[in-house]
Design a protein around this motif. Structure first.
Motif, mmCIF file in Angstrom:
data_model
loop_
_atom_site.group_PDB
_atom_site.id
_atom_site.type_symbol
_atom_site.label_atom_id
_atom_site.label_comp_id
_atom_site.label_asym_id
_atom_site.label_seq_id
_atom_site.Cartn_x
_atom_site.Cartn_y
_atom_site.Cartn_z
ATOM 1 N N PRO A 38 -21.130 -59.294 -14.309
ATOM 2 C CA PRO A 38 -22.018 -58.389 -13.578
ATOM 3 C C PRO A 38 -21.562 -56.956 -13.840
ATOM 4 C CG PRO A 38 -21.057 -60.065 -12.121
ATOM 5 C CD PRO A 38 -20.315 -60.114 -13.416
ATOM 6 N N VAL A 39 -22.522 -56.071 -14.075
ATOM 7 C CA VAL A 39 -22.193 -54.687 -14.471
ATOM 8 C C VAL A 39 -22.993 -53.698 -13.632
ATOM 9 C CG1 VAL A 39 -22.488 -53.009 -16.354
ATOM 10 C CG2 VAL A 39 -21.566 -55.278 -16.851
ATOM 11 N N GLY A 40 -22.362 -52.595 -13.264
ATOM 12 C CA GLY A 40 -23.092 -51.548 -12.555
ATOM 13 C C GLY A 40 -22.195 -50.378 -12.191
ATOM 14 N N VAL A 41 -22.744 -49.517 -11.344
ATOM 15 C CA VAL A 41 -21.948 -48.392 -10.828
ATOM 16 C C VAL A 41 -21.168 -48.913 -9.619
ATOM 17 C CG1 VAL A 41 -22.047 -46.106 -9.759
ATOM 18 C CG2 VAL A 41 -23.691 -46.721 -11.550
ATOM 19 N N PRO A 42 -19.839 -48.774 -9.641
ATOM 20 C CA PRO A 42 -19.030 -49.329 -8.550
ATOM 21 C C PRO A 42 -19.402 -48.736 -7.196
ATOM 22 C CG PRO A 42 -17.637 -48.665 -10.379
ATOM 23 C CD PRO A 42 -19.013 -48.165 -10.680
ATOM 24 N N ASP A 43 -19.413 -49.619 -6.195
ATOM 25 C CA ASP A 43 -19.664 -49.176 -4.819
ATOM 26 C C ASP A 43 -18.431 -49.441 -3.958
ATOM 27 O OD1 ASP A 43 -21.141 -48.078 -2.780
ATOM 28 O OD2 ASP A 43 -22.057 -49.977 -2.193
ATOM 29 N N VAL A 44 -17.297 -49.570 -4.605
ATOM 30 C CA VAL A 44 -16.028 -49.852 -3.908
ATOM 31 C C VAL A 44 -14.891 -49.216 -4.694
ATOM 32 C CG1 VAL A 44 -16.359 -52.080 -2.743
ATOM 33 C CG2 VAL A 44 -16.018 -52.023 -5.220
ATOM 34 N N THR A 45 -13.785 -49.017 -4.007
ATOM 35 C CA THR A 45 -12.539 -48.707 -4.710
ATOM 36 C C THR A 45 -11.725 -49.992 -4.651
ATOM 37 O OG1 THR A 45 -12.676 -46.487 -3.847
ATOM 38 C CG2 THR A 45 -10.554 -47.141 -4.777
ATOM 39 N N PRO A 46 -11.674 -50.715 -5.769
ATOM 40 C CA PRO A 46 -11.086 -52.052 -5.695
ATOM 41 C C PRO A 46 -9.596 -52.022 -5.374
ATOM 42 C CG PRO A 46 -12.354 -51.776 -7.714
ATOM 43 C CD PRO A 46 -12.199 -50.419 -7.100
ATOM 44 N N PHE A 47 -9.170 -53.092 -4.723
ATOM 45 C CA PHE A 47 -7.768 -53.369 -4.459
ATOM 46 C C PHE A 47 -7.027 -53.449 -5.803
ATOM 47 C CE2 PHE A 47 -4.762 -56.983 -4.304
ATOM 48 C CZ PHE A 47 -3.852 -56.478 -3.399
ATOM 49 N N ILE A 48 -5.775 -52.974 -5.817
ATOM 50 C CA ILE A 48 -5.004 -53.006 -7.073
ATOM 51 C C ILE A 48 -3.998 -54.161 -7.018
ATOM 52 C CG2 ILE A 48 -3.476 -51.704 -8.609
ATOM 53 C CD1 ILE A 48 -4.583 -49.128 -7.293
ATOM 54 N N PRO A 49 -4.278 -55.270 -7.690
ATOM 55 C CA PRO A 49 -3.321 -56.379 -7.658
ATOM 56 C C PRO A 49 -2.055 -56.006 -8.446
ATOM 57 C CG PRO A 49 -5.449 -57.076 -8.553
ATOM 58 C CD PRO A 49 -5.441 -55.576 -8.531
ATOM 59 N N LYS A 50 -0.898 -56.220 -7.823
ATOM 60 C CA LYS A 50 0.370 -55.881 -8.494
ATOM 61 C C LYS A 50 0.547 -56.700 -9.760
ATOM 62 C CE LYS A 50 3.611 -54.245 -5.045
ATOM 63 N NZ LYS A 50 3.222 -54.735 -3.707
ATOM 64 N N ARG A 51 1.214 -56.137 -10.738
ATOM 65 C CA ARG A 51 1.545 -56.895 -11.935
ATOM 66 C C ARG A 51 2.896 -57.569 -11.740
ATOM 67 N NH1 ARG A 51 -3.618 -56.351 -11.968
ATOM 68 N NH2 ARG A 51 -4.478 -56.640 -14.021
ATOM 69 N N LYS A 52 3.015 -58.821 -12.223
ATOM 70 C CA LYS A 52 4.223 -59.608 -11.981
ATOM 71 C C LYS A 52 5.341 -59.218 -12.935
ATOM 72 C CE LYS A 52 1.451 -63.206 -10.026
ATOM 73 N NZ LYS A 52 0.790 -64.483 -10.141
ATOM 74 N N GLU A 53 6.551 -59.367 -12.448
ATOM 75 C CA GLU A 53 7.736 -59.062 -13.266
ATOM 76 C C GLU A 53 8.111 -60.288 -14.094
ATOM 77 O OE1 GLU A 53 9.420 -56.119 -13.241
ATOM 78 O OE2 GLU A 53 8.026 -55.262 -11.784
ATOM 79 N N GLY A 54 9.014 -60.073 -15.037
ATOM 80 C CA GLY A 54 9.642 -61.192 -15.753
ATOM 81 C C GLY A 54 8.730 -61.886 -16.739
ATOM 82 N N ARG A 55 7.781 -61.174 -17.304
ATOM 83 C CA ARG A 55 6.855 -61.817 -18.237
ATOM 84 C C ARG A 55 7.162 -61.465 -19.695
ATOM 85 N NH1 ARG A 55 2.920 -64.905 -15.312
ATOM 86 N NH2 ARG A 55 3.807 -64.789 -13.252
ATOM 87 N N ILE A 56 8.344 -60.843 -19.907
ATOM 88 C CA ILE A 56 8.719 -60.492 -21.292
ATOM 89 C C ILE A 56 10.118 -61.034 -21.563
ATOM 90 C CG2 ILE A 56 9.083 -58.619 -22.959
ATOM 91 C CD1 ILE A 56 7.403 -56.801 -21.140
ATOM 92 N N GLU A 57 10.287 -61.661 -22.691
ATOM 93 C CA GLU A 57 11.623 -62.117 -23.095
ATOM 94 C C GLU A 57 11.957 -61.450 -24.416
ATOM 95 O OE1 GLU A 57 12.034 -66.387 -23.220
ATOM 96 O OE2 GLU A 57 13.851 -66.212 -24.430
ATOM 97 N N TRP A 58 13.214 -61.104 -24.593
ATOM 98 C CA TRP A 58 13.637 -60.434 -25.824
ATOM 99 C C TRP A 58 14.619 -61.341 -26.559
ATOM 100 C CZ3 TRP A 58 11.160 -55.897 -26.731
ATOM 101 C CH2 TRP A 58 10.552 -55.280 -25.634
ATOM 102 N N ILE A 59 14.416 -61.538 -27.802
ATOM 103 C CA ILE A 59 15.331 -62.365 -28.602
ATOM 104 C C ILE A 59 15.810 -61.544 -29.796
ATOM 105 C CG2 ILE A 59 15.494 -64.429 -30.051
ATOM 106 C CD1 ILE A 59 13.554 -65.821 -28.184
ATOM 107 N N GLY A 60 17.136 -61.547 -30.017
ATOM 108 C CA GLY A 60 17.683 -60.875 -31.194
ATOM 109 C C GLY A 60 17.728 -59.374 -31.089
ATOM 110 N N TRP A 61 17.763 -58.856 -29.865
ATOM 111 C CA TRP A 61 17.747 -57.397 -29.683
ATOM 112 C C TRP A 61 19.126 -56.799 -29.431
ATOM 113 C CZ3 TRP A 61 13.629 -53.815 -29.726
ATOM 114 C CH2 TRP A 61 12.417 -54.383 -30.101
ATOM 115 N N ASP A 62 20.174 -57.661 -29.190
ATOM 116 C CA ASP A 62 21.512 -57.100 -28.867
ATOM 117 C C ASP A 62 22.266 -56.697 -30.119
ATOM 118 O OD1 ASP A 62 20.848 -57.832 -26.295
ATOM 119 O OD2 ASP A 62 21.633 -59.863 -26.634
#
Ligand SMILES: Cc1cc2nc3c(=O)[nH]c(=O)nc-3n(C[C@H](O)[C@H](O)[C@H](O)COP(=O)(O)O)c2cc1C
Length: 191
Positions: free
Chosen positions: A167-191
């Motif tokens: 659905p598309v249109g001109v927003p009639d709300v200021t939407p809630f901002i869902p937090k982004r979760k931590e711990g979703r990146i892993e690093w290998i071979g970077w040390d």
């Protein structure tokens, strides 16, 4: 607008003003969305842009999809948050009063479903960012696609797979901002 700003501040919009969007604007944004990458450059996206009476029929199916598929899992996930369930129900029952709905299909290619879906998803994200840049909004929805046959029949599409409704249109709300979760990146071979 800076790309970083658009990526961070784009939100799913679930309530729209009663304002029509010119067809030329949608054409422009869809044409830009289709500059997305796609597996083997198949460009296997297909958009059906709906308003008027047909949009009303989509809303009827969306309502049914909520009752038959969405409501049960929402009640499990948001046990103590009745307002979230109510809000979601209202959205599925109205599609936020959006002046238009973009139905996104994929054509099947020999690359397989994994590739086909991801290519079309890339175009959808482009579209959502472009809408935001224009002061418009949309909500990527797979919920109603629980009833693909009913939607395909309304839209007269037989040979493609329905992937999302937006659905598309001109927003009639200021939407809630869902937090982004931590711990979703892993690093290998970077040390
Ligand atoms: C594949 C996909 C399917 C989604 N389906 C729905 C849906 O059926 N109904 C809905 O209200 N939101 C749907 N959303 C929107 C998400 O709920 C939303 O993106 C998420 O809560 C994060 O909020 P934001 O987009 O404002 O950052 C979907 C998003 C994605 C990517």
């Amino acid at each position: 607008m800076e790309l970083k700003e658009a990526i961070k501040n784009r939100r799913s919009v679930r309530k729209f003003k009663d304002v029509a969007i010119p067809k030329e604007k949608i054409v422009e944004l869809l044409n830009l969305s289709m500059w997305a990458p796609s597996g083997m450059n198949r460009q296997n996206w297909y958009f059906v842009v709906v308003k008027g009476e047909t949009k009303g029929k989509l809303i009827e199916v969306s309502k049914r999809a909520f009752n038959e598929f969405i409501s049960k899992s929402l009640k499990e996930v948001f046990k103590d948050r009745e307002e979230v369930i109510k809000e979601s129900e209202r959205f599925f029952e109205t599609l936020g009063n959006a002046p238009l709905v973009i139905c996104v299909y994929r054509t099947r290619t020999i690359e397989g479903e994994l590739t086909d879906i991801q290519s079309v998803a890339a175009a959808i994200e482009n579209l959502l960012l472009l809408l935001y840049e224009e002061g418009l909004g949309g909500c990527w929805m797979t919920g109603p696609v629980h009833l693909p046959n009913d939607l395909n029949k309304i839209l007269g599409v037989e040979d493609k797979k329905l992937q999302a409704l937006i659905p598309v249109g001109v927003p009639d709300v200021t939407p809630f901002i869902p937090k982004r979760k931590e711990g979703r990146i892993e690093w290998i071979g970077w040390d």
